[in-house]
Structures are given as structure tokens and as C-alpha cells.
Write a protein that holds these residues in place. Structure first.
Motif, PDB file in Angstrom:
ATOM      1  N   LEU A  34       0.829  -1.361   0.067  1.00 29.22           N
ATOM      2  CA  LEU A  34       0.064   0.062   0.017  1.00 29.22           C
ATOM      3  C   LEU A  34       0.703   1.341  -0.021  1.00 29.22           C
ATOM      4  O   LEU A  34       0.373   2.210  -0.193  1.00 29.22           O
ATOM      5  N   ILE A  35       2.054   1.188   0.244  1.00 35.94           N
ATOM      6  CA  ILE A  35       2.880   2.278   0.525  1.00 35.94           C
ATOM      7  C   ILE A  35       4.123   2.114  -0.213  1.00 35.94           C
ATOM      8  O   ILE A  35       5.063   3.083  -0.091  1.00 35.94           O
ATOM      9  N   ARG A  36       4.455   1.238  -1.053  1.00 35.62           N
ATOM     10  CA  ARG A  36       5.586   0.994  -2.093  1.00 35.62           C
ATOM     11  C   ARG A  36       5.624   2.042  -3.032  1.00 35.62           C
ATOM     12  O   ARG A  36       4.704   2.063  -3.706  1.00 35.62           O
ATOM     13  N   PRO A  37       6.747   2.884  -3.136  1.00 40.55           N
ATOM     14  CA  PRO A  37       6.704   4.074  -4.037  1.00 40.55           C
ATOM     15  C   PRO A  37       7.077   3.482  -5.498  1.00 40.55           C
ATOM     16  O   PRO A  37       7.519   2.371  -5.582  1.00 40.55           O
ATOM     17  N   ALA A  38       6.871   4.273  -6.544  1.00 43.20           N
ATOM     18  CA  ALA A  38       7.424   3.958  -7.666  1.00 43.20           C
ATOM     19  C   ALA A  38       8.506   4.345  -7.933  1.00 43.20           C
ATOM     20  O   ALA A  38       9.337   3.790  -8.790  1.00 43.20           O
ATOM     21  N   GLY A  39       9.142   4.991  -7.204  1.00 41.41           N
ATOM     22  CA  GLY A  39      10.502   5.559  -7.262  1.00 41.41           C
ATOM     23  C   GLY A  39      10.735   7.107  -6.685  1.00 41.41           C
ATOM     24  O   GLY A  39       9.667   7.730  -6.182  1.00 41.41           O
ATOM     25  N   LEU A  40      11.860   7.592  -6.579  1.00 40.90           N
ATOM     26  CA  LEU A  40      11.899   9.155  -6.073  1.00 40.90           C
ATOM     27  C   LEU A  40      11.313   9.910  -7.188  1.00 40.90           C
ATOM     28  O   LEU A  40      11.499   9.560  -8.569  1.00 40.90           O
ATOM     29  N   PRO A  41      11.156  11.027  -6.897  1.00 41.43           N
ATOM     30  CA  PRO A  41      10.538  12.204  -7.736  1.00 41.43           C
ATOM     31  C   PRO A  41      11.597  12.396  -8.850  1.00 41.43           C
ATOM     32  O   PRO A  41      12.669  12.693  -8.179  1.00 41.43           O
ATOM     33  N   GLU A  42      11.161  12.528 -10.162  1.00 42.05           N
ATOM     34  CA  GLU A  42      12.059  13.006 -10.999  1.00 42.05           C
ATOM     35  C   GLU A  42      12.226  14.555 -10.850  1.00 42.05           C
ATOM     36  O   GLU A  42      11.413  15.288 -10.550  1.00 42.05           O
ATOM     37  N   ARG A  43      13.262  15.125 -11.505  1.00 44.15           N
ATOM     38  CA  ARG A  43      13.535  16.514 -11.843  1.00 44.15           C
ATOM     39  C   ARG A  43      12.344  17.211 -12.636  1.00 44.15           C
ATOM     40  O   ARG A  43      12.015  16.281 -13.541  1.00 44.15           O
ATOM     41  N   ALA A  44      12.327  18.382 -12.519  1.00 48.31           N
ATOM     42  CA  ALA A  44      11.480  19.164 -13.476  1.00 48.31           C
ATOM     43  C   ALA A  44      12.004  19.626 -14.974  1.00 48.31           C
ATOM     44  O   ALA A  44      11.721  19.616 -15.865  1.00 48.31           O
ATOM     45  N   SER A  45      13.421  20.016 -14.594  1.00 48.38           N
ATOM     46  CA  SER A  45      14.187  20.523 -15.457  1.00 48.38           C
ATOM     47  C   SER A  45      14.633  19.307 -16.478  1.00 48.38           C
ATOM     48  O   SER A  45      15.066  18.487 -15.975  1.00 48.38           O
ATOM     49  N   PRO A  46      15.108  19.598 -17.786  1.00 46.72           N
ATOM     50  CA  PRO A  46      15.867  18.790 -18.645  1.00 46.72           C
ATOM     51  C   PRO A  46      17.096  18.560 -18.141  1.00 46.72           C
ATOM     52  O   PRO A  46      17.853  18.870 -17.344  1.00 46.72           O
ATOM     53  N   ARG A  47      17.514  17.071 -18.355  1.00 49.63           N
ATOM     54  CA  ARG A  47      18.708  16.744 -18.064  1.00 49.63           C
ATOM     55  C   ARG A  47      19.756  17.366 -18.861  1.00 49.63           C
ATOM     56  O   ARG A  47      19.596  17.779 -20.196  1.00 49.63           O
ATOM     57  N   THR A  48      20.804  17.623 -18.310  1.00 49.19           N
ATOM     58  CA  THR A  48      21.903  18.253 -19.214  1.00 49.19           C
ATOM     59  C   THR A  48      23.230  17.402 -18.967  1.00 49.19           C
ATOM     60  O   THR A  48      23.340  16.709 -17.887  1.00 49.19           O
ATOM     61  N   LEU A  49      24.228  17.819 -19.730  1.00 49.05           N
ATOM     62  CA  LEU A  49      25.518  16.811 -19.435  1.00 49.05           C
ATOM     63  C   LEU A  49      26.296  17.271 -17.906  1.00 49.05           C
ATOM     64  O   LEU A  49      26.685  16.265 -17.050  1.00 49.05           O
ATOM     65  N   GLN A  50      25.782  18.426 -17.597  1.00 51.97           N
ATOM     66  CA  GLN A  50      26.395  19.081 -16.069  1.00 51.97           C
ATOM     67  C   GLN A  50      25.583  18.122 -15.020  1.00 51.97           C
ATOM     68  O   GLN A  50      26.158  18.162 -13.886  1.00 51.97           O
ATOM     69  N   SER A  51      24.491  17.724 -15.335  1.00 55.00           N
ATOM     70  CA  SER A  51      23.576  17.045 -14.136  1.00 55.00           C
ATOM     71  C   SER A  51      23.585  15.372 -14.294  1.00 55.00           C
ATOM     72  O   SER A  51      23.264  15.087 -13.333  1.00 55.00           O
ATOM     73  N   LEU A  52      24.726  14.968 -15.013  1.00 50.57           N
ATOM     74  CA  LEU A  52      24.944  13.624 -14.906  1.00 50.57           C
ATOM     75  C   LEU A  52      25.676  13.329 -13.838  1.00 50.57           C
ATOM     76  O   LEU A  52      26.894  14.069 -13.422  1.00 50.57           O
ATOM     77  N   TYR A  53      25.616  12.105 -13.314  1.00 48.18           N
ATOM     78  CA  TYR A  53      26.693  11.741 -12.146  1.00 48.18           C
ATOM     79  C   TYR A  53      27.514  10.898 -13.117  1.00 48.18           C
ATOM     80  O   TYR A  53      27.425  10.221 -13.806  1.00 48.18           O
ATOM     81  N   VAL A  54      28.813  11.478 -12.707  1.00 47.45           N
ATOM     82  CA  VAL A  54      30.211  11.026 -13.244  1.00 47.45           C
ATOM     83  C   VAL A  54      30.886  10.244 -12.134  1.00 47.45           C
ATOM     84  O   VAL A  54      31.543  10.629 -11.188  1.00 47.45           O
ATOM     85  N   ASP A  55      31.272   8.867 -12.638  1.00 50.43           N
ATOM     86  CA  ASP A  55      32.019   8.085 -11.654  1.00 50.43           C
ATOM     87  C   ASP A  55      33.595   8.299 -11.927  1.00 50.43           C
ATOM     88  O   ASP A  55      33.829   9.423 -12.574  1.00 50.43           O
ATOM     89  N   ARG A  56      34.438   7.508 -11.203  1.00 48.13           N
ATOM     90  CA  ARG A  56      35.951   7.892 -11.332  1.00 48.13           C
ATOM     91  C   ARG A  56      36.492   7.938 -12.471  1.00 48.13           C
ATOM     92  O   ARG A  56      37.667   8.354 -12.670  1.00 48.13           O
ATOM     93  N   HIS A  57      35.933   7.247 -13.540  1.00 50.09           N
ATOM     94  CA  HIS A  57      36.420   6.840 -14.700  1.00 50.09           C
ATOM     95  C   HIS A  57      35.385   7.731 -15.861  1.00 50.09           C
ATOM     96  O   HIS A  57      36.106   7.774 -17.004  1.00 50.09           O
TER      97      HIS A  57
END
Length: 376
Positions: A34-57
Motif C-alpha cells: 500500500l505504500i511502496r513508491p514507484a520511485g524517487l520524484p524526477e526533476r522538472a528541468s531537462p537533463r544536461t551533461l552537467q547534471s549527469l552523475y560521473v564516476d571516477r572513470h
């Protein structure tokens, strides 16, 4: 060049929750469903290259993409290769957003949702899911090949994503050579501390702070994708919000991500499958284990991979190594394609059923005359 980049959704401020809200107690008897979420809310603004998560490589990959946007066509085509969930689609969305901010014209094509080819040339041609090319009709394959060729010859910037290693793509020779002439950027599954760093940053967007030691104690599987880690973050968010214990959370994560319990299966080896398929199709071992993309070789290869996935108990990486492929995503692609075809092509289904009988299996997967272990 390899690394990992993944979209980090930034939610509107009003969706954030105060830390005190995260520990609100909830009755343990309240049904999870009854309380299982679909997921965390998405952001409203478009994705950009700067908003990407970048790992060590991933930093060199980001630098390369920004260079390509500054001088479109200088590095083209650029192909993103990696298994599902490594951020390929998010990366294309970021490229589209940044290109449009530079007043560049963009055409974004997704194989998974069908294609319509534009009449005009664009500064950027973005292709999502190049490995789905063989599933197109002959007419659509021709349309796409012409579209690609026009942009390639006009020195436009082309970006494409694929879950299949470039050398294993089932493309016409001319198109394959164009793809191979470009630059390949490998996106990888998150490794080690990058997994915990991603979760921490994702939860930090919701004012949650969880130390890495606590995350390690959850014993997450090693092979989770960034898409899976989004789901992990959602579950941590839910369980923290409702005041449930880490032990309960760890159990839920194990149930969510542990490999599906092995059911009792007939004991069939991959060598048995290979020999049976070779005999039925009158092809050689070299044909199936080689790089040939001819239909008379790819079909039995895909069938053999599907049978191996279903009945040997081997994981996808082991099956890929047996078939001399470099990555398990080749097996994922083959099995999915075969499963789709078996649902829509009665003749192929009859052939598959004959192979099951050749292996001593009935069509529902139980042993035939060659064994007695049932599959439930």
C-alpha cells in the motif's frame, strides 16, 4: 575510453522532505504494497551533461562529449556501448539539451519506439538503441541506413547507443564500417565505492544523509546498474520514512535483487545444446562461435544462447564467454530477440520445440525420455 555516467534527477524544491519526516513511525502491520513508491520524484528541468552523475572513470568521456558539441562533426560518429542501466539514454538526453542550448538542430531517434526519418539534415543525429536495428522491417532498415549515410557524408555529428559490442552488431556491411570508423565510449556498471557514492548523492537531494558504512552493511549485489541503484535509493527512502529497521530493508533488497531462485531444472550442459543445434541446422562450431552475422548463423546462435540461458543454470557472462563474446549484454540481446520471435513466429516456435525434444525435454521444459528431474 570507458567510464560511467548517469542522469541525476533534481526534484523541485517543494518535493523535498525534511529529515524529521523521514523517521515518521508507521505501523509494522501496514501492508508494504500500500505504500511502496514507484520511485524517487524526477526533476522538472531537462537533463544536461552537467547534471549527469560521473564516476571516477567518466570525466574523460564528459570532456570528449563537450568537445564534440563545440565542433560538431569533428568526432563522428561517437558510439556509447554498455549494458542496460549504465545511463546511455540519459546521456543522449543530456546531449540533446546542451545542443539545443547552443542553437544546434537535433533529431533524436529511438529504435525501441519505432523510427520516422526526417527529410532535413540536422546538426546532431542521436540514435538510441542501435542494437535493435535487426528487429526493423526491411523498409525501415533501408530508411535508417539512408538517414545515417546522409548525415555521415555531410559530416554532421552522430551519437548512437548500443548494448551490444560494436563488432557484434548485426548491421549491413557498409553501415557497420561507418560505425567502426568512429569513436567508441564504453559505459560500465558502477563499481565499489561509486555505488555508495551514487546512492548518497541521490538521497542527499532529499535531505537524507546515510553513511557509507551503513550502506555497505546492506550487502548489495555487485552487479547492480545505475537504474537498479535508483530503485535501491527509493527503497531506502521508503524504509527510512516509515522508521523500519535496516534488517528489514536488507531483507527486502535481497528479495528484490537476488538472482531468481534456481528451480529444479533438467541437467543439460552447454556442450549438449551446442551439438544439438549444430546437428539440427547443419552448421559448424566455427559458424556459431565466430563473428559471422549471416542469418543462417545468427539464428542458431541466438537459439543456442536462449537454450543455455534457460536450462544450463549458467549466468549470462559465462554463456557469453562460451560463445566467445566479450560481454553478457550480447546474451541479453539474443535471448530477448528470440523470446519476442517465439511469441510471433509459429514456424520458429515449432523448430524450437523440436530442439527441446532433441535434448530430451518436452515443450513445457520437463524431461522427456532422457531424464526424470521435473521443472516446476
Amino acid at each position: 575510453m570507458s567510464g560511467a555516467l548517469h542522469g541525476r534527477p533534481y526534484p523541485p524544491e517543494e518535493t523535498r522532505l525534511a529529515q524529521s519526516d523521514l523517521s515518521r513511525p508507521t505501523s509494522k502491520s501496514e501492508p508494504d504494497s500500500l505504500i511502496r513508491p514507484a520511485g524517487l520524484p524526477e526533476r522538472a528541468s531537462p537533463r544536461t551533461l552537467q547534471s549527469l552523475y560521473v564516476d571516477r572513470h567518466g570525466a574523460p568521456i564528459l570532456d570528449t562529449l563537450q568537445t564534440a558539441l563545440k565542433k560538431p562533426g569533428l568526432l563522428s560518429p561517437i558510439i556509447f556501448y554498455g549494458p542496460a542501466g549504465t545511463g546511455k539514454t540519459h546521456l543522449l538526453q543530456g546531449l540533446e539539451s546542451d545542443a539545443r542550448s547552443r542553437k544546434l538542430s537535433v533529431y533524436h531517434l529511438s529504435f525501441s519506439s519505432g523510427i520516422d526519418t526526417p527529410a532535413a539534415l540536422h546538426d546532431l543525429l542521436l540514435i538510441d538503441g542501435l542494437h535493435h536495428f535487426p528487429t526493423l522491417s526491411a523498409e525501415k532498415q533501408d530508411e535508417f541506413s539512408i538517414l545515417f549515410e546522409r548525415h555521415f557524408e555531410s559530416r554532421k555529428q552522430i551519437f548512437a547507443s548500443t548494448e551490444i559490442e560494436i563488432g557484434d552488431l548485426e548491421l549491413p556491411d557498409r553501415l557497420q564500417s561507418r560505425i567502426l570508423s568512429g569513436l567508441t565510449l564504453e559505459l560500465r556498471l558502477p563499481e565499489g565505492e561509486d555505488r555508495f557514492d551514487f546512492i548518497q548523492k541521490r538521497l542527499g537531494e532529499f535531505d537524507m544523509q546515510i553513511p557509507a558504512e551503513r550502506l555497505r552493511a546492506l550487502n548489495l549485489p555487485e552487479n547492480l546498474s545505475y537504474r537498479d541503484l535508483e530503485s535501491v535509493s527509493a527503497m531506502i527512502f521508503l524504509y527510512s520514512r516509515n522508521g523500519w529497521s535496516d534488517a528489514r530493508l536488507a531483507e527486502a533488497l535481497q528479495n528484490r535483487f537476488a538472482p531468481q531462485a534456481q528451480k529444479e531444472r533438467p541437467i543439460i550442459t552447454i556442450e549438449q545444446i551446442l551439438e544439438t543445434v549444430l546437428k539440427r541446422f547443419s552448421v559448424t562450431r566455427e559458424d556459431l562461435l565466430g563473428k559471422s552475422r549471416r542469418a543462417e548463423h545468427t539464428l542458431p546462435r541466438h537459439i543456442a544462447m536462449t537454450l543455455a540461458q534457460e536450462f544450463t543454470g549458467l549466468n549470462k557472462s559465462s554463456i557469453a564467454r562460451f560463445f566467445q563474446r566479450s560481454d553478457h549484454s550480447v546474451v541479453i540481446h539474443a535471448v530477448k530477440k528470440m523470446q519476442d520471435s517465439l511469441r510471433t513466429e509459429p514456424t520458429l516456435k515449432q523448430l524450437y520445440d523440436r530442439l527441446l525434444k532433441d535434448l530430451g525435454l518436452s515443450v513445457n521444459g520437463r524431461h522427456g525420455s532422457h531424464g526424470s528431474n521435473g521443472r516446476r
